[in-house]
Design a protein around this motif. Structure first.
Motif, PDB file in Angstrom:
ATOM      1  N   VAL A  70      23.793  45.422  60.034  1.00 14.65           N
ATOM      2  CA  VAL A  70      24.566  44.046  59.813  1.00 14.65           C
ATOM      3  C   VAL A  70      23.981  43.323  58.481  1.00 14.65           C
ATOM      4  N   MET A  71      25.140  43.065  57.873  1.00 19.64           N
ATOM      5  CA  MET A  71      24.922  42.498  56.630  1.00 19.64           C
ATOM      6  C   MET A  71      24.832  41.175  56.737  1.00 19.64           C
ATOM      7  N   LEU A  72      23.909  40.343  56.772  1.00 24.51           N
ATOM      8  CA  LEU A  72      23.583  39.101  57.193  1.00 24.51           C
ATOM      9  C   LEU A  72      24.412  37.891  56.061  1.00 24.51           C
ATOM     10  N   LEU A  73      24.574  38.367  54.975  1.00 25.23           N
ATOM     11  CA  LEU A  73      25.576  37.634  54.076  1.00 25.23           C
ATOM     12  C   LEU A  73      26.982  37.488  54.373  1.00 25.23           C
ATOM     13  N   SER A  74      27.483  38.339  55.095  1.00 27.79           N
ATOM     14  CA  SER A  74      28.837  38.319  55.493  1.00 27.79           C
ATOM     15  C   SER A  74      29.274  37.267  56.323  1.00 27.79           C
ATOM     16  N   PRO A  75      30.339  36.564  56.118  1.00 26.60           N
ATOM     17  CA  PRO A  75      30.905  35.592  56.929  1.00 26.60           C
ATOM     18  C   PRO A  75      31.040  35.842  58.456  1.00 26.60           C
ATOM     19  N   GLY A  95      20.296  43.801  56.523  1.00 32.38           N
ATOM     20  CA  GLY A  95      20.416  43.827  55.065  1.00 32.38           C
ATOM     21  C   GLY A  95      20.565  42.337  54.525  1.00 32.38           C
ATOM     22  N   ALA A  96      20.260  42.019  53.383  1.00 37.15           N
ATOM     23  CA  ALA A  96      20.879  40.959  52.630  1.00 37.15           C
ATOM     24  C   ALA A  96      20.314  39.495  53.515  1.00 37.15           C
ATOM     25  N   GLY A  97      19.086  39.359  53.929  1.00 34.87           N
ATOM     26  CA  GLY A  97      18.954  38.174  54.500  1.00 34.87           C
ATOM     27  C   GLY A  97      17.785  38.299  55.501  1.00 34.87           C
ATOM     28  N   ASN A  98      17.687  37.302  56.413  1.00 26.30           N
ATOM     29  CA  ASN A  98      16.472  37.332  57.421  1.00 26.30           C
ATOM     30  C   ASN A  98      17.227  37.078  58.862  1.00 26.30           C
TER      31      ASN A  98
END
Length: 308
Positions: A70-75, A95-98
């Motif tokens: 799960v790409m956390l920056l994704s909308p 990825g990309a975040g918390n």
């Protein structure tokens, strides 16, 4: 080859395929899982329903365990976070975040959560919030990167947390796997090597660019804006770096790369597209099936580690 990670994920070999945007879809994930590793579907920026369809297609191809990144920056992160629960996925990497805001929902659904981290501080924090393991990813890896090298990051994370650590970044053969274990990791995550797998749907031009890459062909764009991305040098990276040096804004630079990864992966535009790959690309020299890759790497690692 048993470690806490192979036990937790129910896999034969301690090899996890990276959740690469546009690359890690159902064919690749299923092939890696079928070969005894752990396949991942990359959520990237895709809407929840697209990820749901990918999960269902992967289930048709394998009954072995696989997960979703799960790409956390994704909308669409929130939707994807719910879809993995609804579809009965048992393992999520992030990825990309918390991922803290989704932890309760995932844990109550019995999902193992494995965040990708680029620092000791984030690894500790993830353990505190209930992560089951972490992927310590060095700057050698392709795509979005941190600053620490795999060699320095992995042992520091291993010392800082009690949950198992998976090493990522610059690992492409059995020597890399053995080295990761020496540093205290209990599995490895690999992306670039699997890009050129026979089962990977990546355009032939992209695969050839990775196969032909030399050790010095890696470039990092976006450092000046705090969003460094590692890819292979081409017209796009030269243009990007030039604009970066000229002090262009993040928005202007983002416009240049809009859809660039998809253009490279799907359409084979390796001149103006973004050819994401790790520094290990210089060592990736042939297309093989996932099974051939995994068996070759494990045989090499086993010899070095005297496992067999």
């Amino acid at each position: 080859m048993k470690t806490r990670i192979t036990e937790m994920l129910g896999i034969e070999y301690p090899i996890i395929q990276g959740g690469m945007a546009w690359v890690a879809e159902h064919n690749l994930a299923a092939a890696v899982s079928e070969a005894g590793g752990f396949g991942l579907i990359g959520g990237a920026n895709a809407p929840g329903e697209v990820v749901r369809a990918e999960i269902r297609k992967a289930k048709e191809l394998t009954d072995k365990p696989f997960g979703v990144n799960v790409m956390l920056l994704s909308p669409h992160a929130e939707d994807v976070a719910k879809v993995v629960v609804e579809e009965g996925i048992k393992v999520v990497t992030t990825g990309a975040g918390n991922p803290e805001k989704y932890m309760d929902m995932w844990k109550s659904a019995g999902i193992k959560v494995i965040p990708v981290v680029a620092s000791v501080a984030l690894a500790r924090r993830m353990e505190k919030y209930g992560a089951d393991a972490v992927v310590a990813e060095g700057t050698e890896s392709g795509g979005h990167i941190g600053e620490q090298t795999t060699m320095t990051l992995v042992p520091q994370v291993v010392d800082a947390v009690s949950i198992p650590v998976i090493a990522a970044g610059g690992i492409g053969d059995g020597r890399g796997i053995a080295a990761a274990f020496m540093l205290g990791a209990e599995a490895v995550q690999m992306g670039t090597r699997f890009v050129v797998a026979k089962e990977s749907i990546v355009h032939a031009n992209y695969k050839q660019r990775v196969i032909k890459a030399k050790d010095i062909d890696s470039a990092v764009t976006g450092r000046s804006h705090g969003h460094p991305v590692r890819c292979l040098r081409n017209q796009m990276t030269r243009e990007y770096v030039k604009l970066e040096q000229a002090g262009k804004s993040f928005e202007e630079l983002e416009y240049l790369t809009l859809g660039a990864l998809r253009n490279a992966v799907m359409d084979g535009d390796v001149t103006n597209g973004t050819v994401m790959a790790g520094q290990i690309a210089g060592m990736v020299s042939k297309e093989q099936t996932c099974k051939e890759m995994i068996e070759e790497m494990m045989a090499q690692a086993s010899r070095l580690m005297h496992w067999s």
